[in-house]
Design an enzyme around this catalytic site. Structure first.
Site, mmCIF file in Angstrom:
data_model
loop_
_atom_site.group_PDB
_atom_site.id
_atom_site.type_symbol
_atom_site.label_atom_id
_atom_site.label_comp_id
_atom_site.label_asym_id
_atom_site.label_seq_id
_atom_site.Cartn_x
_atom_site.Cartn_y
_atom_site.Cartn_z
ATOM 1 C CB ALA A 15 -6.338 5.188 11.536
ATOM 2 C CB CYS A 16 -4.258 8.123 7.805
ATOM 3 S SG CYS A 16 -3.018 8.750 6.733
ATOM 4 N N PRO A 17 -2.094 5.452 7.800
ATOM 5 C CG PRO A 17 0.026 4.525 7.330
ATOM 6 C CD PRO A 17 -0.883 4.920 8.474
ATOM 7 C CG ASP A 42 -8.724 8.236 7.843
ATOM 8 O OD1 ASP A 42 -9.052 9.436 7.850
ATOM 9 O OD2 ASP A 42 -7.597 7.847 8.186
#
Lengths: 187, 376
Positions: A15-17, A42
């Site tokens: 997932a981000c980041p 993502d």
């Protein structure tokens, strides 16, 4: 579909980041001018990667979506833009547009194959600069060879190489794809 | 290192109470400009998280030392990272907004509009991040839901807490800015799902057609929902008069703007419908009716108690869109220089027709951004 790249980063499931954090780290492992493929799931990674590449000066080539996996392609920034052009025979984009359909014209695109895949001039044949030495024999010496890249530097090197190999009618197209407004074939 | 989280509920309270907050938005510049958390006394700094990966020293002097700083991103991951870096840099009042803009987009704040006769009540669900409004009318153990969002659990749970059964679900029109939860709620609760047939030509599921003049009662106390055909935003757009006191206008009339007629591709055809609805059909109604729209655009449209509601008579005085005498000028206003269309509005319409069934993650992506259903 498979695009030829220099290194692949698996950022699937992250997932981000993390996709961008890993991409930034991995870019250190490839040479300037090489292409990195980043596989991510993502959905937000596309916009972020594109914006990050722009801000970091790298060249974002594009994204292919395949079975919920996003494959992003980024080419690492190099010093090429500062090189002095040496090949004497030069034409501009407009000149090329006027003669690209002639039968005597051979248009050679020496960018990386992933760059070519995302967008190229319809008549262009792909032969990345790094493969030119081995593959020059495939080229028809009787044609007028116009060489294009993104900004005119790689094509300048390619034009010099072909001249050394005894090709006679070789022209460097400047600036090249970065400023091309004519017809293109896109992925 | 743990960083304090700020929940969307807490952010919402700061918006509603006009409190101060410094928001560090670490999404891309495009995303920030397109859509952000708006607050009367909020201040902002937008620096994408990927420009901060090497450290936050460079922005340290642009951040307030004394005030609360809330870091926000798309889903809450990057804001957490940046908030941690700020804490390490010596900032103390730093929070990461839990769930980010995704949670902001999905948060529903139920506000009681008023009691209705014989113990009934009317609730407005304010989807503050997207400017969407939905409603629940409650009376004698029964409830009706109007223009629900896809966060259907919120309505189902709310009804459960009140001890009422959802028996009727309505959409005022086929929505283009958000995915309706109407069908899902009806399936879950066994309620009747009503749609205006003029908007439902292409839907792939069963519904009950809602026609001009239809009366639906909620509970035994006869709180009447009276359908009023009011086309213009879409061909089928229908308003409801509830308990003879409230006018639910859907996307036809808002507090400070009016509906746009172009989201189903028929702007030119529907301009005159819109004018007829606003300038003739609504004009014939009582000025005392309280307008409850399906959207708001700006925080100024919220009343002090958090509701979005105003008397019809007041809107006829103050809403610019109701005060354009010249027909050509009106046509120009609602067909030219329109704001950009809502994100993925075509796919949203197809989802609401049942033609496509995107998964939750895709639905969330489709709804990113403001609603943009109005023209001012």
């Amino acid at each position: 579909m498979e695009l030829k790249t220099d290194l692949t980063l698996d950022a699937k499931g992250l997932a981000c980041p993390m996709p961008i954090v890993k991409t930034k780290k991995t870019m250190k492992d490839i040479e300037a001018g090489q292409v990195l493929e980043i596989q991510a799931t993502d959905k937000g990674s596309k916009a972020d990667l594109e914006a990050w590449a722009k801000s970091a000066g790298h060249q974002y080539l594009g994204t292919i979506e395949e079975n919920d996996v996003l494959k992003h392609y980024v080419r690492k920034a190099g010093s090429e833009e500062n090189d002095e052009k040496k090949h004497p025979d030069v034409v501009n984009n407009e000149d090329l547009d006027a003669i690209r359909k002639n039968t005597a014209t051979l248009l050679l695109d020496v960018r990386e194959s992933a760059e070519y895949a995302f967008e190229h001039i319809p008549e262009a044949v792909s032969m990345p600069l790094g493969e030119l030495d081995e593959r020059a024999d495939e080229l028809d010496r009787t044609k007028n060879i116009y060489i294009v890249c993104r900004t005119g530097n790689r094509s300048d090197l390619a034009a010099q190489k072909l001249t050394e190999k005894g090709f006679e009618n070789v022209y460097n197209v400047v600036p090249g794809m970065s400023n091309w407004s004519g017809e293109t074939t896109k992925l | 290192m743990t960083v304090k989280n700020m929940t969307i509920k807490e952010v919402t309270n700061k918006v509603l109470n006009n409190e101060e907050l410094f928001l560090l938005d670490v999404r891309t510049e495009d995303a920030h400009q397109d859509w952000k958390i708006e607050g009367e006394n909020f201040s902002y700094l937008n620096v994408p998280y990927f420009d901060l990966l090497d450290g936050v020293e460079e922005i340290a002097d642009q951040l307030p030392k004394e005030k609360e700083i809330a870091v926000v991103c798309a889903k809450g991951g990057s804001s957490q990272m940046v908030a941690e870096m700020l804490v390490e840099e010596g900032f103390e009042n730093v929070y990461s907004v839990e769930g980010g803009m995704k949670a902001w987009s999905e948060h529903l704040e139920p506000v009681k509009v008023n009691d209705l006769k014989d113990g009934g009540a009317l609730y407005q669900f304010v989807r503050i991040g997207k400017g969407c409004l939905s409603y629940m009318v409650v009376s004698n153990g029964e409830a009706a839901v109007i223009d629900s969002t896809r966060m259907t659990d919120v309505y189902v749970e709310f009804a459960k807490e009140l001890g009422v059964k959802i028996t009727n679900v309505f959409d005022t029109h086929l929505h283009a800015d958000h995915i309706s939860g109407g069908r899902k709620i009806a399936e879950q609760t066994g309620a009747v799902y009503w749609l205006p047939p003029e908007d439902a030509g292409e839907v792939t599921f069963d519904y009950k057609p809602l026609r001009d003049g239809d009366h639906v009662t909620v509970g035994s106390t006869n709180i009447d929902i009276h359908a009023l055909y009011s086309p213009g935003h879409t061909k089928g757009s229908t308003s409801f008069i509830v308990d003879d006191q409230y006018l639910m206008t859907g996307d036809i009339l808002f507090i400070d703007s009016i509906g746009r007629p172009d989201l189903a591709g028929k702007a030119d055809d529907w301009v005159m419908d819109l004018r007829e609805t606003l300038y003739t059909r609504y004009k014939e109604l009582s000025d005392e009716l309280i307008v409850l729209p399906a959207h708001f655009m700006i925080m100024d449209e919220l009343n002090e108690d958090g509701t979005v509601a105003a008397k019809l008579g007041t809107l006829f005085e103050k809403n610019h869109g109701l005060n354009i005498d010249d027909q050509d000028e009106f046509r120009k206003m609602v067909t030219e220089n329109l704001p950009p269309q809502p994100n993925a509005y075509q796919e949203i319409r197809e989802t609401n027709m049942g033609k496509i069934s995107p998964d939750n993650e895709d639905q969330r992506e489709m709804e990113i951004g403001p609603n943009r259903c109005a023209v001012r």
